[in-house]
Each structure stands twice: as structure tokens, then as C-alpha cells.
Scaffold this active site. Structure first.
Site, PDB file in Angstrom:
ATOM      1  N   ASP A  72       0.809  -1.253  -0.032  1.00 33.81           N
ATOM      2  CA  ASP A  72       0.199   0.093   0.040  1.00 33.81           C
ATOM      3  C   ASP A  72       0.737   1.374  -0.068  1.00 33.81           C
ATOM      4  O   ASP A  72       1.877   1.284  -0.385  1.00 33.81           O
ATOM      5  CB  ASP A  72      -0.880   0.026   1.048  1.00 33.81           C
ATOM      6  CG  ASP A  72      -2.278   0.527   0.744  1.00 33.81           C
ATOM      7  OD1 ASP A  72      -2.286   1.799   0.639  1.00 33.81           O
ATOM      8  OD2 ASP A  72      -3.312  -0.222   0.690  1.00 33.81           O
ATOM      9  N   HIS A 290      -3.786   5.961   3.746  1.00 24.76           N
ATOM     10  CA  HIS A 290      -4.763   4.875   3.025  1.00 24.76           C
ATOM     11  C   HIS A 290      -4.202   3.730   3.634  1.00 24.76           C
ATOM     12  O   HIS A 290      -5.048   2.932   3.878  1.00 24.76           O
ATOM     13  CB  HIS A 290      -4.580   4.911   1.492  1.00 24.76           C
ATOM     14  CG  HIS A 290      -5.022   3.966   0.728  1.00 24.76           C
ATOM     15  ND1 HIS A 290      -4.997   2.760   0.420  1.00 24.76           N
ATOM     16  CD2 HIS A 290      -6.566   3.790   0.110  1.00 24.76           C
ATOM     17  CE1 HIS A 290      -5.580   2.149  -0.460  1.00 24.76           C
ATOM     18  NE2 HIS A 290      -6.504   2.884  -0.713  1.00 24.76           N
ATOM     19  N   SER A 459     -11.046  -0.625  -1.700  1.00 24.27           N
ATOM     20  CA  SER A 459      -9.887  -0.589  -0.798  1.00 24.27           C
ATOM     21  C   SER A 459     -10.072  -1.002   0.481  1.00 24.27           C
ATOM     22  O   SER A 459      -9.196  -1.441   1.235  1.00 24.27           O
ATOM     23  CB  SER A 459      -9.064   0.608  -0.867  1.00 24.27           C
ATOM     24  OG  SER A 459      -8.403   1.058  -2.107  1.00 24.27           O
TER      25      SER A 459
END
Length: 540
Positions: A72, A290, A459
Site C-alpha cells: 500500500d 490509506h 480498498s
């Protein structure tokens, strides 16, 4: 997949297109806290019944730590709710500048950053893969007059050039339809805010204060007031406006910039797919929002009184930074997969994706390598509200040779909203290509600085499935990747006859038509199935 795009903005109703995945609308204002772990019968939302699984089946069972690799944007390993949940390479002596375990990476204590250099510098913004490939081929073919004179190999590249040119120009057109308005609105908003702050002599002026500006006020004040009224009428606020502005600003400056190439920061040979060891050991990176959110969904501590609860209570997160704000590169993804497989990860979460994969051979080889070591892949289906039976979304289980990776689960995003809004309107789907859906709208999880946010996207759906896979591996360590995949898909709860809004088209379709299982993953049903298999195995 652009990280900001995957984080999901909701602004100006633009979410109907691929730019943003919009929060679902419903009569309720907000998703219930921890909804993705809740049970439909008990709580009225289609979570995955994690709490029920712990309470009714796992409460007296012993767990084993499972290593989950998260490829990621980076993870804030110091987050209060992830302490004790981060993998540590015990074979490496921290800070001695030596590759103690001889795995090709120096001082890789918590994983590796494939987007940095030895001096601690990191890539933050990147272009899209379409931009990179179009820029590369444009230098060769821009002035081509007679395509008929090209060799077969050159002609194939020329055809790619034309294809990527069209895709690039389509993206630019899409941005031009929406970007200038958002950028101009944000600039006007800031001007208005400054003017009104001066006028009211305070920064936190209210609706009542604005009401004092009337027909007798100056034109500048009336225009400033109008900007705030417009934003309120849209149901938006300064935070969402800034996030939309940042998105478009980044798209113009970096994503579609044909002259932008930050790769010299890394200093590797991007075309040498066998190269490894480049990068650095600083796994947080410039923007770990994220990746930290993804990590929390899988592994946030369930046994403290802080923040949120991850799906699995006994995970060690291996942090592999390979996804910038922009499109990831195939070489980095391939190396991250190999690193995970070589260093003990059982499951790899991949909450990223892109439209083309020019070095797919390297990714395919890495996936085959990891599969041979028994690794299970969980991949987010993407946020373009497209049918990925038709439209590409890489990486994919499909190899270039026509075969497929078996240990792979492709995940779409479901919502806490009742049908027909039960599928996230941004989610990709595909009766053949998407295996299953999982909660992916308004999930509260960890973000940088020991903070928490609600974010949405496939996600977020992928790590819910990763958490269930880790849960099964943790309590039933004898299960292999193929068995875990089969349990997760077989135990998914189907919704026979349920009509949902198809992402993108807005048409009402059978929920079962959007994935191969037609189901939403369920931790309780998966654990129950694993428990029955375990009991049967030990009764023999």
C-alpha cells in the site's frame, strides 16, 4: 489506483463518474459505528458478523499470530491502535547497516519501502500508467507519417501509442469537465472566507452572522456570502471542497503531466525487472493515510479500549510501501509480492489497481512464486463503477499465458444501506471477475497520528476479507490458502431475488449477477464452516 481516488471523496455529485466514489445516501445520516463487524439479524446492517463469531465460537479457542502483508502507501506503525500488531523481522539487527538475514534488504525491520532511496527520500506523487506509457511512445511515434512502412514490432507499438493517446486525451477531457470549476470554487471560497473573517473580526462566523449581510451591503460581501450559501446548498463543507481541490490539483500537476517523472528519486533501473534491494526501510512514507486505514480494518487491537476493532485479533502486519499517490509500478508490486512470500506472509492485501500493466510478466511471475509458497491474495476490484469482466483492472489473477492464479479473491464493495443501495455505487463488479462483496462504505479505521476516519472504497472492502482470511488461519492454522478461499466464498451470504442498483448504470439488477458467488462475506459463517471441518478432521 490513485490513493486519493481510493480514499473516496464525495463532492458536487461528481461520483456518478469514475472520478470519485461517493458516500451512499440514505435516510440515516451515518453508518453505525463498527458496522462492518456487526450482524444483520442482531444489528440490522449487513456487516460480516465478526463480533458474533468471537462471542459464539472463538471465545475459548487459542489463536496463532498470522503474518499479513499490506502492499500500500505505507502504514503509521506507531498508531496507538496498531501497537503490537506490526510484524518485526527478528532475523535483522536494527540500524547496523548490514543485511543480516541476507534477504537482499538492509535493516528491513518492519517491511520495506520500494518508493524511496538510501538517503530517506521518498516518492509521494506519481503519474498514471497511461501517462507514463503515452509519454514514452509519444517520443517515438509523434511525428509518424506512414504507419504502413513500420516493421510488425514497430506497428504493434504504434497501435499501442494510438490507444494510449486516446485514453490519455479522454482522461484530460474528463478532468477539464470538472476540475476548473472545483479549483475556481475553492479559490473563491478562500477569498470569501478571508474577506468575511476580516468583516466579522472572527474566523468562526455563523449562518446568523451571514444573514446580517443584506442588499445594503457591498457587492464583495454579497458575493462572499453567496459562495458559502452555494456550498451549503450542495450539502458540502470546507473539508470536502479542499479534498476535491487537492485531487484535481494533483491530477493536473502530476497524474497527467507528461514531463513529470519522480523515479530518479529511487535511483533504480526501472526496466531491470530482476533488480531488488533498492528503496529504504522507512515504511510510513509521505502519506500513509490509506495504508494505515487498511491495516486498521484487518488488525486494529480488539482488546484495548481505543478507537476501533479490526477483524482479526492476532495479526502481524508486514508493511510494504509500493503505492504512491498515482499509479504503482509493476516492478515494485512484483518485488513487494516476492518480499512478502519470502519472509513468511500467509496473506497479501492489495488495495490498489490500474488500467494497464506494461510489465505484467514480472507481476505474473511474482504471483506464481507466492502461490507456490501457499500465499493467499486479496485484491480490491476498483472504484470505477465498471464491469471488470469487460474493462481491465490490474493486477489480476489472469496470467498472460491464459491461466489463472488459484489463491486469489477479488472483492467488490457493499454498503450498510438497505437494498437497492446495498452495493457501493463506485464499486467495480463482474459476474466472472469479482468473487464476492464485502463492506466498503463508511468504515471507521485508523489513520496517521493515532487518529480515526470514515473512508470508503473497494480498498476498504478487501481488508475486511483479508481480516476474515487471517481469522481463519489464526484459529485453524492447518488450513491452506485454497481451503481458506473456498471457505470464504462458500460461506458468503447470498441475497436471492434482491434487486440492487448497478454501479455506473443505475439500473436495478439481481445482486447475484455482480459477482461469481453473488454473496457478501461473513466471518461467522466462515468460522462455523472451518470449525466443522476442523472437528471432522480431528474425529478421523
Amino acid at each position: 489506483m490513485n490513493v486519493k481516488k481510493c480514499i473516496l471523496l464525495s463532492f458536487l455529485g461528481l461520483a456518478s463518474g469514475p472520478l470519485f466514489a461517493q458516500m451512499q445516501e440514505s435516510s440515516a445520516d451515518k453508518a453505525p459505528l463498527n458496522w462492518f463487524n456487526l450482524d444483520y439479524q442482531e444489528n440490522g446492517v449487513r456487516g460480516v458478523s465478526t463480533e458474533k463469531a468471537y462471542r459464539e465460537i472463538l471465545n475459548k479457542k487459542k489463536s496463532h499470530a498470522v503474518i499479513v502483508a499490506i502492499i500500500d502507501s505505507g502504514v503509521d506503525i506507531a498508531h496507538e491502535d496498531l501497537l503490537g500488531r506490526i510484524w518485526k523481522n527478528e532475523k535483522e539487527i536494527p540500524g547496523n547497516g548490514i543485511d543480516d538475514d541476507k534477504n537482499g534488504y538492509v535493516d528491513d525491520i518492519y517491511g520495506w519501502d520500494f518508493l524511496g532511496n538510501k538517503n530517506g527520500q521518498d516518492i509521494d506523487k506519481e503519474t498514471t500508467e497511461i501517462t507514463r506509457e503515452y509519454a514514452r511512445l509519444k517520443k517515438v511515434f509523434e511525428n509518424t507519417q506512414d504507419a504502413g512502412s513500420l516493421t510488425p514490432k514497430m506497428k504493434a507499438d504504434y497501435d499501442l501509442y494510438l490507444k494510449y493517446k486516446a485514453k490519455y486525451e479522454e482522461k484530460v477531457k474528463e478532468l477539464e469537465e470538472q476540475g476548473p470549476f472545483v479549483i475556481k470554487l475553492y479559490e473563491k471560497y478562500n477569498e470569501s472566507k478571508q474577506l468575511l473573517t476580516t468583516y466579522f473580526n472572527k474566523a468562526d462566523f455563523t449562518r446568523e452572522d451571514l444573514a446580517k449581510i443584506n442588499d445594503a451591503s457591498s457587492d464583495d460581501l454579497k458575493r462572499a456570502k453567496r459562495i458559502f450559501e452555494v456550498l451549503e446548498q450542495m450539502g458540502q463543507n470546507e473539508e470536502k471542497l479542499k479534498e476535491a481541490y487537492d485531487y484535481f490539483n494533483s491530477q493536473y500537476k502530476f497524474a497527467i503531466n507528461l514531463d513529470y517523472n519522480p523515479r530518479n528519486i529511487v535511483g533504480d533501473d526501472i526496466n531491470n525487472l530482476k533488480e531488488k534491494g533498492y528503496g529504504n526501510n522507512e515504511v510510513k512514507g509521505p502519506d500513509a493515510r490509506h495504508g494505515t486505514h487498511v491495516a486498521g480494518i484487518v488488525a486494529a487491537n480488539r482488546n484495548n479500549s481505543l478507537g476501533v476493532e479490526g477483524v482479526c485479533n492476532d495479526v502481524k502486519i508486514m508493511v510494504l510501501r509500493a503505492v504512491p499517490d498515482g499509479d504503482e509500478r509493476d516492478k515494485d508490486v512484483a518485488n513487494a509480492i516476492r518480499y512478502a512470500a519470502e519472509n513468511g506472509a500467509s496473506i497479501i492485501n492489495m488495495s490498489f489497481g490500474k488500467a494497464i500493466s506494461p510489465q505484467k510478466t514480472a507481476v505474473d511471475e511474482a504471483v506464481k512464486f507466492a502461490q507456490a509458497k501457499g500465499v493467499l491474495f486479496i485484491h480490491a476490484a476498483g472504484n470505477e463503477n465498471e464491469d471488470i469482466d469487460v474493462n481491465d483492472n490490474f493486477p489480476t489473477r489472469k496470467y498472460l499465458d491464459g491461466k489463472e492464479a488459484e489463491n486469489w479473491i477479488e472483492v467488490g464493495a457493499s454498503s450498510w444501506v438497505s437494498p437497492p443501495g446495498a452495493v457501493a455505487e463506485f464499486s467495480n463488479y463482474g459476474h466472472k471477475s469479482v468473487d464476492v462483496f464485502a463492506p466498503g462504505v463508511d468504515l471507521k479505521s485508523t489513520v496517521v497520528g493515532s487518529k480515526y476516519e470514515d473512508l470508503s472504497g473497494t480498498s476498504m472492502a478487501a481488508p475486511v476479507v483479508t481480516g476474515i482470511a487471517a481469522l481463519l488461519k489464526s484459529y485453524y492454522p492447518e488450513l491452506n490458502a485454497a481451503q481458506i478461499k473456498k471457505i470464504i466464498l462458500s460461506s458468503a451470504l447470498t441475497l436471492p431475488g434482491t434487486k440492487v442498483t448497478q454501479p455506473g448504470s443505475g439500473e436495478l439488477v439481481d445482486f447475484g449477477s455482480l459477482s461469481s458467488t453473488g454473496g457478501i462475506v461473513n466471518a461467522y459463517e466462515a468460522v462455523k464452516m472451518a470449525e466443522n471441518m476442523h472437528a471432522g478432521h480431528h474425529s478421523k
